[in-house]
Design a protein around this motif. Sequence first.
Motif, short mmCIF file in Angstrom:
data_model
loop_
_atom_site.label_atom_id
_atom_site.label_comp_id
_atom_site.label_asym_id
_atom_site.label_seq_id
_atom_site.Cartn_x
_atom_site.Cartn_y
_atom_site.Cartn_z
N VAL A 1 0.79 -1.18 0.06
CA VAL A 1 -0.04 0.08 -0.12
C VAL A 1 0.85 1.32 0.07
CG1 VAL A 1 -1.92 -1.14 1.23
CG2 VAL A 1 -0.20 0.10 2.64
N SER A 2 0.30 2.51 -0.26
CA SER A 2 1.11 3.71 -0.27
C SER A 2 1.57 4.10 1.14
CB SER A 2 -0.03 4.80 -1.00
OG SER A 2 -0.24 4.49 -2.25
N SER A 3 2.40 4.71 1.14
CA SER A 3 2.72 5.34 2.47
C SER A 3 3.22 6.82 2.36
CB SER A 3 4.10 4.63 2.99
OG SER A 3 5.15 4.52 1.87
N PHE A 4 3.39 7.35 1.23
CA PHE A 4 3.53 8.78 1.29
C PHE A 4 4.86 9.32 1.90
CE2 PHE A 4 -0.91 8.13 0.07
CZ PHE A 4 -0.90 8.48 -1.04
N ALA A 5 4.74 10.22 2.72
CA ALA A 5 5.93 10.57 3.26
C ALA A 5 6.25 10.00 4.78
CB ALA A 5 6.06 12.10 3.51
N TYR A 6 5.74 8.89 5.04
CA TYR A 6 5.90 8.10 6.29
C TYR A 6 7.02 7.06 6.16
CZ TYR A 6 1.93 9.98 9.08
OH TYR A 6 1.07 10.83 9.73
N THR A 7 7.92 7.02 7.25
CA THR A 7 8.88 5.89 7.07
C THR A 7 8.74 4.89 8.29
OG1 THR A 7 10.62 7.10 8.31
CG2 THR A 7 10.67 7.56 5.91
N PRO A 8 9.07 3.83 8.07
CA PRO A 8 9.38 3.11 6.95
C PRO A 8 8.41 3.00 5.75
CG PRO A 8 9.24 1.47 8.63
CD PRO A 8 8.89 2.73 9.34
N GLY A 9 8.81 2.89 4.36
CA GLY A 9 7.71 3.10 3.49
C GLY A 9 7.44 1.64 2.84
N LEU A 10 6.28 1.83 2.24
CA LEU A 10 5.65 0.75 1.47
C LEU A 10 5.23 -0.48 2.42
CD1 LEU A 10 7.42 1.08 -2.07
CD2 LEU A 10 4.92 1.45 -1.48
N PRO A 11 4.23 -0.20 3.19
CA PRO A 11 3.86 -1.41 4.27
C PRO A 11 3.73 -2.88 3.21
CG PRO A 11 2.73 0.39 4.87
CD PRO A 11 3.48 0.67 3.45
#
Length: 551
Positions: free
Chosen positions: A68-78
């Motif tokens: 799924v999308s993660s935009f500017a959160y890290t870690p990214g791409l769950p």
Amino acid sequence: MSLLLLLNCAVTSAQSASQATFHWFDYQGRDPVFTEPLGRGQYQNPLAAGFFPDPSITRRGADFYMAVSSFAYTPGLPILHSRDLVNWQLVGHALTRPSQLDMSGLGISRGIFAPTLRYHNGLFYLIGTAVDSGGNFILTAADPAGPWSDPIWLPPIDGIDPDIFFDEEGRVFITHNGPPPDEPLYEGHRAIWLWEYDAAARQVVAGSQQLLVNGGTELSREPIWIEAPHLYKHQGWYYLLCAEGGTGYNHSAVIFRSRSLDEPFEPYGGNPILTQRDLDISRPAPITTAGHADFVQLADGQWWAVFLATRAYQQTYYNTGRESFLLPVSWKDGWPHILPAGQLIPYRTDKPAGLAPVPVSDPLTGNFNWRDDFNDTQLDSHWSLLREFDRSWLKLDGHNLRMQAKPVGLDSLAQPAFVARRQQHMHFTASTALNLPEQGISAGIAAFQNETYHYYLGVRKQGTAYQVFLEQASGAKPRQIAARSVPDTDGKLRMKIAGDAGQIEFFYAVGEGIWQSLGGSQDARLLSTEVAGGFVGTTLGLHARLEQKDE
């Protein structure tokens, strides 16, 4: 040597003075739509409640995986995993280190847009877009839980939402949203493009670009924001599944087909094959903004679709972000169908036939209690940071989470000292216990939508006393809206956020004392996408900040 020891002690003492210590974090969801037990053979929609948007699904044997999308959160791409297509668990992230990506300075709704996840010949592929931070890329992994490779960048591709398709003849193709072939005819006029990809050379084949769809299902009607393409082949036809109508109330999924990738794609006359825009907007417990779908075929030939939608209150408000849902796909006259026009997306319906239930220990839907006692030395995978991968400012010692306060707050485009988890319910509580901080810092709990829309319940030392305060950011810089002096009984404080759809309230308790409200009921709609804009959902978490001297 003595001077060096003194300097080290001074540095350690300064760091300790600017450190916030949290003992636990507790989250409880209590949505009415989840309260009744599931019927025999049923599953619960959404599959993944809260901010799990733009789902893409693939299968390896008996295992299903979603990204799924993660935009500017890290870690990214769950990365989510299931064995029965209905019980899902977060198992990792594809973007976990700074060598993969730099999102520093980005607004929260930039960064990583819609990915596509595929499994082919023993390898998992993730293709996505890093908006404002590199463009389109491919990652690979033998294990979808990670680690994933550094990106293979795809510089010729101008646009977002790329898909990767492996043809039975051994060729590989990338489709994506991009500008139309000529000047846009209207606002939201976009196109879907195709490129061939050389997997061995790890680059796009020069000169291979083709136009698949210009504008959408019918250009004369000025369809907007054709995007999120996914390419499949079934019974001699190539099918192109796209989103259309924008990400708001008019969102939908539409389908096209062609006998050859070298020929035009024709739209289905019964489009859209999924939407909720044609329903009564005042219906109770509405599921809205449905679209952006992906298909998966089971081993026995069944087809199912995952897609994004939202659970709204007061018709169009939602704080939980865009969530992941599931419905069966049926085929009629050579076309796939997800949901007939005018039909409600069900919260509960029949599970996929032939798949035995495989419950998970950490569910993503229904009403549940999630608690972190910080008894590990690594941050739980449900926690997210903002923009950067740096974790040098936080430490888990097996009993507590210790957070070094930073001079930037939640309104900054730098990385604040903030760890957050998704709000997955309209009705929830989130609470924590922390040590009263030293002079010069504040620490507490926050409800965060973006840089200019959030709440922060903090505590700070003022002289020999302490003050609990509530800040609100509502489209501008945060401002203090309530404050109260509190005694230092045993050096500890508890804090709580209670959400009730469009209302939110903040509480504190000194030591083991009773909960006391600060500021009364506040407007939670400012944490909704309808007000705040963007593409993310609200997150709840822990924050520490260096305070200005005049405070």
